[in-house]
Scaffold this active site. Structure first.
Site, short mmCIF file in Angstrom:
data_model
loop_
_atom_site.label_atom_id
_atom_site.label_comp_id
_atom_site.label_asym_id
_atom_site.label_seq_id
_atom_site.Cartn_x
_atom_site.Cartn_y
_atom_site.Cartn_z
N THR A 180 0.57 -1.15 0.08
CA THR A 180 0.08 -0.05 -0.06
C THR A 180 0.89 1.27 -0.09
OG1 THR A 180 -0.18 0.19 2.44
CG2 THR A 180 -1.87 -1.17 1.29
N CYS A 181 0.15 2.27 -0.15
CA CYS A 181 0.89 3.55 -0.37
C CYS A 181 0.92 4.18 1.13
CB CYS A 181 0.34 4.48 -1.36
SG CYS A 181 0.54 3.97 -3.02
N ASP A 182 0.93 3.56 1.90
CA ASP A 182 0.98 4.16 3.52
C ASP A 182 2.42 3.74 3.98
OD1 ASP A 182 1.20 4.44 6.44
OD2 ASP A 182 -0.98 4.76 6.07
N ASN A 218 -6.52 1.25 -0.69
CA ASN A 218 -5.79 1.62 -1.85
C ASN A 218 -6.31 0.51 -2.92
OD1 ASN A 218 -2.36 2.13 -1.17
ND2 ASN A 218 -3.82 3.53 -1.50
#
Ligand SMILES: *Cc1c(COP(=O)(O)O)cnc(C)c1O
Length: 377
Positions: free
Chosen positions: A324-326, A367
Site C-alpha cells: 500500500t501507499c502508506d 488502496n
C-alpha cells in the site's frame, strides 16, 4: 506450518492474489492438545483470532465453548452450533443495548472490570453470572495487551461486591497474561492476584467459583515455544500453589494457540529494489502487508517464518514491506529479514503461522486492495 494439505491446495487451486489457507486438521489437533493438557479446564475459543465459520463449526462440534466480544461474534458462534450456555460475552466494554440483545439470545456469562459496567449488566442481563477481569502486567508476552482491560485486584473486590448487591451472580475472576506469552510464571502472578480476590470476598461471605485464565498460549513462529503439555502442568502447579485443595472451576480462552499454526498465507514478490546503488539492504515488497492482514508486525512484534522455494541459496538482509501507499506499511526494517539473494520479482512466498489475527485485521479496500481471502480446508 505449511502442511501437505495446504501445499496441495495451493498447487492445484492456484488462487489468484494473496490468500490465507487454514488446515482444519491442525485446529482439531490443537483443540485435542488443549483438552489433554488441561483436562479440568473448559475451553472457550477466542472467536476474534479467526472467526471462519468452518473453524467455529468444527470447534462447536468438538464441544468447545466460545469467548466473544460482540453481538455479531455471539451470532457467529450460535450459527456454528454453539448453544448459548457455551458462550461468554468476554468484552469488558459493551453497549447496554448489546448486553440486552445477548441476554435475549440466552447469554448468561459476562465480563466486567468496573462498577459502571456492572450497572449495565445488572439492568440489561439481570441475574447473570459475571466475572471481573484483573490487570496483568503482560511481561514476557510478544503481543502484550496493555492497561485497556482489567482493574487492580483491590477494585475487582469492589466490582464483584457491587455485582452481588445488584442481584448478579458474582462468579469469578479473569485475566489475560498477554498474547504469545512464553513465560509460564506470568500465570503464577495472575493466579496469585485471583486468589487474593477470592479470599477478600470469602471474608465477606461471597463465594466465587471460577477463574478464567484467558488466552496467551503461544504458537510457534521462528522460535520454539513450550508445548501445551508444559503449560498445562505449570498452570496446574500454580493453581495448587494458590488454591490448595480448593481449586475452583477454570476456563481457558485460547485464540492464537488454537489456530495460529493452522494457517499459511501465500503471497507474491511485487518488487525488489534498492534506495541507492551502494545500499546493502534490499527492499522486498510483497502483495500483502500491515493492512492486508499482517497487522501484528506492528513494532515488529510478531516475526513470521517466511518460506521461499530458494531457501537453499545464500541469504542477505532485506527490508520487508507491503504494497500500500502508506509509509507505515513496512513489516520488518529495524531487524531486517534474511531472504535469498536469488529471490526474484514474481516469486511466491509462504508466510507461516498466520492462522490467527490476520483475516480479522485486514482492511476492506485500502488502496483498492481486497480484504484477505481465506480458504479453510
Ligand atoms: C483476544 C483474547 C483472547 C485470546 O488471546 P490469545 O492470546 O490469542 O490466546 C482470550 N481472551 C480474551 C478476553 C481476549 O480478548
Amino acid at each position: 506450518m505449511a502442511t501437505q494439505r495446504i501445499l496441495d491446495f495451493l498447487a492445484t487451486r492456484r488462487p489468484n492474489g494473496p490468500c490465507l489457507v487454514v488446515d482444519l486438521d491442525v485446529v482439531r489437533d490443537n483443540f485435542r492438545a488443549f483438552e489433554k493438557a488441561m483436562p479440568e479446564s473448559k475451553i472457550y475459543y477466542a472467536v476474534k483470532a479467526n472467526p471462519a465459520p468452518e473453524i467455529l463449526r468444527l470447534l462447536a462440534a468438538m464441544g468447545s465453548s466460545f469467548d466473544t466480544a460482540s453481538v455479531a461474534e455471539i451470532e457467529m458462534a450460535m450459527d456454528a452450533g454453539a448453544p448459548a450456555e457455551r458462550i461468554s460475552f468476554g468484552n469488558t466494554i459493551k453497549k447496554e443495548r448489546d448486553v440486552a440483545r445477548a441476554f435475549e439470545l440466552g447469554i448468561r456469562l459476562y465480563a466486567v472490570d468496573s462498577v459502571e459496567e456492572v450497572e449495565k449488566v445488572a439492568r440489561a442481563a439481570p441475574g447473570s453470572r459475571v466475572f471481573c477481569r484483573v490487570l496483568a502486567d503482560g511481561e514476557g508476552a510478544e503481543w502484550p495487551l496493555s492497561r485497556k482491560f482489567g482493574c487492580v485486584p483491590e477494585m475487582a473486590v469492589d466490582v464483584l461486591r457491587h455485582a452481588k448487591s445488584l442481584g448478579l451472580d458474582a462468579y469469578g475472576v479473569s485475566f489475560h497474561v498477554g498474547s504469545q506469552q512464553t513465560d509460564l510464571s506470568a500465570w503464577d502472578r495472575a493466579l496469585g492476584d485471583a486468589k487474593m480476590v477470592f479470599e477478600k470476598l470469602a471474608a465477606e461471605g461471597i463465594a466465587l467459583g471460577m477463574v478464567n485464565m484467558g488466552g496467551g498460549f503461544p504458537t510457534r513462529y521462528l522460535k520454539d515455544v513450550p508445548a501445551a503439555q508444559a503449560y498445562g502442568q505449570a498452570i496446574f502447579e500454580y493453581l495448587s500453589k494458590h488454591f490448595g485443595n480448593n481449586i475452583p472451576e477454570t476456563i481457558i480462552e485460547p485464540g492464537r494457540g488454537m489456530v495460529g499454526n493452522a494457517g499459511v498465507i501465500r503471497s507474491e514478490v511485487v518488487l525488489i529494489s534498492k534506495k541507492a546503488d551502494n545500499d546493502n539492504v534490499r527492499w522486498v515488497f510483497l502483495d500483502i502487508g500491515k493492512f492486508g492482514g499482517l497487522a501484528e508486525t506492528m513494532d515488529e512484534a510478531i516475526r513470521y517464518p517466511i518460506v521461499t522455494s530458494r531457501d537453499a541459496d545464500e541469504k542477505s538482509p532485506c527490508v520487508l514491506a507491503g504494497p500500500t501507499c502508506d509509509s507505515a506499511d513496512v513489516l520488518y526494517e529495524k531487524a531486517p529479514y534474511p531472504l535469498p539473494l536469488s529471490l526474484t520479482i514474481g516469486d511466491e512466498v509462504l508466510i507461516e503461522g498466520t492462522g490467527a489475527y490476520t483475516t480479522t485485521y485486514s482492511a476492506v479496500a485500502f488502496n483498492g486492495f481486497e480484504p484477505l481471502r481465506s480458504y479453510v480446508i
